[in-house]
Design a protein around this motif. Structure first.
Motif, PDB file in Angstrom:
ATOM      1  N   ALA A 236       0.828  -1.204   0.000  1.00  0.00           N
ATOM      2  CA  ALA A 236       0.000   0.000   0.000  1.00  0.00           C
ATOM      3  C   ALA A 236       0.863   1.253   0.000  1.00  0.00           C
ATOM      4  N   ALA A 237       1.990   1.210   0.773  1.00  0.00           N
ATOM      5  CA  ALA A 237       2.840   2.388   0.842  1.00  0.00           C
ATOM      6  C   ALA A 237       3.511   2.673  -0.491  1.00  0.00           C
ATOM      7  N   SER A 238       3.817   1.619  -1.250  1.00  0.00           N
ATOM      8  CA  SER A 238       4.534   1.821  -2.488  1.00  0.00           C
ATOM      9  C   SER A 238       3.640   2.210  -3.652  1.00  0.00           C
ATOM     10  N   VAL A 239       2.321   1.952  -3.553  1.00  0.00           N
ATOM     11  CA  VAL A 239       1.438   2.246  -4.683  1.00  0.00           C
ATOM     12  C   VAL A 239       0.350   3.241  -4.293  1.00  0.00           C
ATOM     13  N   ALA A 240       0.596   4.059  -3.270  1.00  0.00           N
ATOM     14  CA  ALA A 240      -0.411   5.035  -2.852  1.00  0.00           C
ATOM     15  C   ALA A 240      -0.770   5.938  -4.037  1.00  0.00           C
ATOM     16  N   PRO A 241      -2.070   6.015  -4.427  1.00  0.00           N
ATOM     17  CA  PRO A 241      -2.449   6.756  -5.626  1.00  0.00           C
ATOM     18  C   PRO A 241      -2.446   8.255  -5.391  1.00  0.00           C
ATOM     19  N   ALA A 242      -2.185   9.008  -6.451  1.00  0.00           N
ATOM     20  CA  ALA A 242      -2.262  10.458  -6.388  1.00  0.00           C
ATOM     21  C   ALA A 242      -3.680  10.887  -6.688  1.00  0.00           C
ATOM     22  N   GLY A 243      -4.101  12.019  -6.120  1.00  0.00           N
ATOM     23  CA  GLY A 243      -5.472  12.462  -6.312  1.00  0.00           C
ATOM     24  C   GLY A 243      -5.658  13.227  -7.607  1.00  0.00           C
ATOM     25  N   ASP A 244      -6.838  13.095  -8.194  1.00  0.00           N
ATOM     26  CA  ASP A 244      -7.213  13.797  -9.419  1.00  0.00           C
ATOM     27  C   ASP A 244      -8.368  14.751  -9.070  1.00  0.00           C
ATOM     28  N   PRO A 245      -8.153  16.064  -9.122  1.00  0.00           N
ATOM     29  CA  PRO A 245      -9.220  16.994  -8.743  1.00  0.00           C
ATOM     30  C   PRO A 245     -10.492  16.828  -9.558  1.00  0.00           C
TER      31      PRO A 245
END
Length: 355
Positions: A236-245
């Protein structure tokens, strides 16, 4: 005496007319000795189905805005304020992209292939215990509201008989005709019912309920648990997704019924403008629950991580971070199940005024 005689003759004549008509009607039926032919009015009352292409849709129309009012009055008690469901009643909103999961969430938006089926079901069977009491306009409005909550149509879309059969549902393409014969392909006599296999090998596991026996028993399973728990955290720590506004803007629709983020106005919930960095329970003019009054006393700050933990599971957040003895949140929203939705929502809130 004469009057009674005339009345009797009249009644007899009327009876003969009815019998004659019934006899004539019965002559055309397969089982004339059973029942009576349905009248046109009875057929009209029963013939209320709306087919996938919209055939049978009655006159009327509705929008999501009108449907929301009907939903709150007639449906929210069982299905929740946001279609998230209460108790044993089904979820109506969300579940997109879960059809291949071990436990897919089948909702109006994630599973149903036709918008007309929503109308047909509501018209035929809802509200629970008061079936067929809604007007056609109310049913169209409720259908439009559920479609809007599932991001299928815009909030201004006017649903009516001319377009209900043309709406493309997200999961429609995954429904197809099954070419296999609708019959048993193996003769019953050929089926093995006893001692059919000399050796049994476990080829798959029931992952969800984990009922498949472990080799080595409970001791072996207990020894394997620490390693199994550590591994998902690293992944989970390595693939934490970035947010899309932009994606988060759609997620925020779940919040918009009770909150605004672009102004300081309070609705059913407090304004979210400037929430990041703010102390919980501190918006002027809003009456908070006891739980958030306690959070304010504790000096709890809305940081990125705190806000993400809250929107993922509000009730558990209050219980774990504030304390079950301090009360409960009044927010009925059950939380966002997908990590990506949480990240997208946070990204949108930062861009829209949450700072």
């Amino acid at each position: 005496m004469s009057a009674w005689r005339n009345l009797a003759l009249t009644a007899a004549a009327a009876g003969l007319v009815v019998l004659s008509a019934a006899s004539a009607d019965a002559d055309g039926r397969k089982f004339p000795e059973l029942g009576a032919a349905a009248t046109p009015e009875q057929i009209q009352a029963w013939d209320i189905d709306v087919r996938p292409d919209g055939l049978g849709a009655p006159p009327g129309s509705g929008t999501a805005a009108k449907g929301e009012k009907v939903y709150i009055q007639k449906c929210a008690a069982c299905h929740g304020d946001f279609g998230e469901a209460r108790g044993r009643y089904p979820v109506l909103v969300g579940g997109h992209g879960t059809m291949k999961d071990d436990r897919p969430e089948k909702t109006v938006g994630s599973y149903w292939p036709y918008a007309s089926t929503i109308f047909d079901y509501i018209k035929r069977a809802m509200p629970f215990g008061e079936a067929q009491t809604l007007t056609n306009d109310e049913v169209y409005a409720l259908t439009a509201f559920l479609l809007n909550m599932n991001d299928v149509v815009d909030s201004s879309f006017v649903l009516d008989a001319s377009n209900i059969g043309k709406i493309e549902m997200p999961n429609a393409k995954n429904f197809f005709d099954d070419p296999r014969p609708d019959a048993q392909t193996v003769k019953m006599a050929a089926l093995c019912m006893k001692d059919c296999k000399a050796e049994v090998k476990v080829l798959g596991r029931a992952k969800v309920i984990d009922v498949t026996p472990d080799k080595g028993g409970a001791a072996a399973r207990a020894a394997a648990e620490p390693a199994a728990k550590a591994e998902p955290a690293q992944v989970a720590a390595s693939v934490a997704p970035a947010g899309d506004p932009e994606a988060g803007k759609k997620v925020f629709r779940k919040c918009a019924a009770c909150h605004v983020i672009d102004s300081a106005a309070n609705k059913l919930g407090p304004s979210l403008k400037g929430i990041l960095g703010r102390t919980a329970g501190s918006v002027d003019g809003f009456k908070y629950s006891k739980a958030f009054q306690a959070a304010n006393d504790m000096g709890l700050k809305w940081t990125d991580d705190v806000l993400k933990a809250f929107v993922a599971d509000p009730k558990d957040f209050v219980k774990d971070k504030i304390g079950a003895d301090k009360g409960r949140t009044r927010m009925a929203f059950p939380g966002l199940r997908k990590e990506q939705d949480v990240e997208d929502l946070l990204a949108f809130m930062k861009a829209a005024g949450g700072q």
